[in-house]
Design a protein around this motif. Structure first.
Motif, mmCIF file in Angstrom:
data_model
loop_
_atom_site.group_PDB
_atom_site.id
_atom_site.type_symbol
_atom_site.label_atom_id
_atom_site.label_comp_id
_atom_site.label_asym_id
_atom_site.label_seq_id
_atom_site.Cartn_x
_atom_site.Cartn_y
_atom_site.Cartn_z
ATOM 1 N N GLN A 74 -2.932 -6.962 7.331
ATOM 2 C CA GLN A 74 -3.524 -6.189 6.237
ATOM 3 C C GLN A 74 -4.804 -6.830 5.709
ATOM 4 N N GLU A 75 -4.799 -8.128 5.557
ATOM 5 C CA GLU A 75 -5.966 -8.811 4.998
ATOM 6 C C GLU A 75 -7.188 -8.683 5.911
ATOM 7 N N SER A 76 -7.016 -8.933 7.209
ATOM 8 C CA SER A 76 -8.155 -8.838 8.130
ATOM 9 C C SER A 76 -8.617 -7.382 8.266
ATOM 10 N N PHE A 77 -7.674 -6.453 8.309
ATOM 11 C CA PHE A 77 -8.014 -5.031 8.391
ATOM 12 C C PHE A 77 -8.858 -4.613 7.189
ATOM 13 N N ALA A 78 -8.423 -5.001 5.997
ATOM 14 C CA ALA A 78 -9.142 -4.623 4.777
ATOM 15 C C ALA A 78 -10.557 -5.195 4.772
ATOM 16 N N LYS A 85 -19.554 -2.171 16.673
ATOM 17 C CA LYS A 85 -19.850 -0.753 16.907
ATOM 18 C C LYS A 85 -19.471 0.123 15.725
ATOM 19 N N MET A 86 -18.546 -0.340 14.894
ATOM 20 C CA MET A 86 -18.110 0.488 13.769
ATOM 21 C C MET A 86 -19.143 0.395 12.642
ATOM 22 N N THR A 87 -19.719 1.531 12.309
ATOM 23 C CA THR A 87 -20.737 1.556 11.258
ATOM 24 C C THR A 87 -20.183 2.068 9.934
ATOM 25 N N PHE A 88 -19.034 2.728 9.980
ATOM 26 C CA PHE A 88 -18.398 3.246 8.773
ATOM 27 C C PHE A 88 -17.923 2.090 7.896
ATOM 28 N N LYS A 89 -18.077 2.242 6.588
ATOM 29 C CA LYS A 89 -17.582 1.254 5.626
ATOM 30 C C LYS A 89 -16.674 1.966 4.638
ATOM 31 N N LEU A 90 -15.440 1.516 4.577
ATOM 32 C CA LEU A 90 -14.482 2.084 3.637
ATOM 33 C C LEU A 90 -14.837 1.589 2.243
ATOM 34 N N ARG A 91 -15.027 2.477 1.321
ATOM 35 C CA ARG A 91 -15.532 2.105 -0.003
ATOM 36 C C ARG A 91 -14.483 1.500 -0.921
ATOM 37 N N LYS A 92 -13.253 1.983 -0.844
ATOM 38 C CA LYS A 92 -12.231 1.550 -1.798
ATOM 39 C C LYS A 92 -11.235 0.602 -1.150
ATOM 40 N N GLU A 93 -11.086 -0.573 -1.733
ATOM 41 C CA GLU A 93 -10.124 -1.551 -1.228
ATOM 42 C C GLU A 93 -8.707 -0.980 -1.242
ATOM 43 N N GLU A 94 -8.401 -0.180 -2.244
ATOM 44 C CA GLU A 94 -7.082 0.444 -2.335
ATOM 45 C C GLU A 94 -6.830 1.347 -1.121
ATOM 46 N N TRP A 138 -3.591 0.915 5.834
ATOM 47 C CA TRP A 138 -2.800 -0.088 6.558
ATOM 48 C C TRP A 138 -1.308 0.260 6.470
ATOM 49 N N ALA A 139 -0.843 0.616 5.277
ATOM 50 C CA ALA A 139 0.567 0.983 5.102
ATOM 51 C C ALA A 139 0.907 2.203 5.951
ATOM 52 N N TYR A 140 0.003 3.167 6.006
ATOM 53 C CA TYR A 140 0.224 4.361 6.827
ATOM 54 C C TYR A 140 0.292 4.000 8.310
ATOM 55 N N LEU A 141 -0.658 3.206 8.781
ATOM 56 C CA LEU A 141 -0.664 2.810 10.197
ATOM 57 C C LEU A 141 0.626 2.071 10.546
ATOM 58 N N ALA A 142 1.077 1.202 9.654
ATOM 59 C CA ALA A 142 2.323 0.476 9.883
ATOM 60 C C ALA A 142 3.511 1.445 9.921
ATOM 61 N N GLY A 180 0.869 -1.160 0.000
ATOM 62 C CA GLY A 180 0.000 0.000 0.000
ATOM 63 C C GLY A 180 0.907 1.212 0.000
ATOM 64 N N ASP A 181 0.337 2.349 -0.197
ATOM 65 C CA ASP A 181 1.081 3.591 -0.268
ATOM 66 C C ASP A 181 0.818 4.373 1.023
ATOM 67 N N ALA A 182 1.840 4.441 1.889
ATOM 68 C CA ALA A 182 1.674 5.096 3.185
ATOM 69 C C ALA A 182 1.313 6.569 3.041
ATOM 70 N N GLU A 183 1.875 7.232 2.045
ATOM 71 C CA GLU A 183 1.565 8.646 1.830
ATOM 72 C C GLU A 183 0.095 8.821 1.453
ATOM 73 N N ALA A 184 -0.380 7.980 0.546
ATOM 74 C CA ALA A 184 -1.803 8.023 0.187
ATOM 75 C C ALA A 184 -2.655 7.623 1.388
ATOM 76 N N GLY A 185 -2.148 6.703 2.198
ATOM 77 C CA GLY A 185 -2.864 6.267 3.390
ATOM 78 C C GLY A 185 -3.015 7.369 4.422
ATOM 79 N N GLU A 186 -1.991 8.222 4.530
ATOM 80 C CA GLU A 186 -2.091 9.352 5.453
ATOM 81 C C GLU A 186 -3.252 10.257 5.044
ATOM 82 N N SER A 187 -3.388 10.491 3.759
ATOM 83 C CA SER A 187 -4.486 11.302 3.254
ATOM 84 C C SER A 187 -5.833 10.589 3.460
#
Length: 140
Positions: free
Chosen positions: A90-94, A115-124, A130-134, A22-29
């Motif tokens: 990464q796999e379980s997080f995604a 409790k988490m109701t948010f759904k991330l729309r893009k797999e990318e 994940w790369a950013y968190l790491a 993954g791209d950590a820079e894109a992940g930060e955004s």
């Protein structure tokens, strides 16, 4: 021959879901979507990302047992996933961030709600976050 072509085609479609990149820079955004509920504060108490406290601190998420941030009140379903051995990768997080409650139900085999109701729309975005968190987490 037709079976082999189909198997190869299916494998190539599934491969990105299991890629460990993954791209950590894109992940930060992309993490902006997360900080309404989550913060990132390191073990020394230094704030990396100021965010909400509805969700747990995501510092050190990689390899952490699900539902294990001290003093955070998790759903019974997420706690059960941790008790069943879920450690975040990464796999379980995604899978989780794209559809949390059904993913937890499948993982645990239990009914209930997360409790988490948010759904991330893009797999990318999941791979990038994940790369950013790491990248901001403790060194392994």
């Amino acid at each position: 021959m037709k079976i082999h072509v189909t198997a190869i085609a299916l494998a190539s479609i599934a491969a990105p879901a299991f890629a460990q990149d993954g791209d950590a820079e894109a992940g930060e955004s992309a993490f902006r979507q997360c900080k309404a509920c989550h913060m990132i504060i390191d073990d020394a108490g230094e704030t990396i990302v100021k965010g909400g406290q509805v969700g747990p601190n995501l510092y050190g998420l990689a390899g952490r047992t699900a539902g294990s941030v001290e003093d955070f009140n998790y759903s019974d379903l997420l706690a059960a996933a941790g008790e069943a051995g879920l450690e975040w990768d990464q796999e379980s997080f995604a899978g989780y961030v794209q559809d949390p409650t059904p993913w937890l139900q499948e993982y645990t085999g239990e009914d209930g709600r997360g409790k988490m109701t948010f759904k991330l729309r893009k797999e990318e975005d999941a791979a990038d976050i994940w790369a950013y968190l790491a990248s901001v987490g403790p060194e392994s």
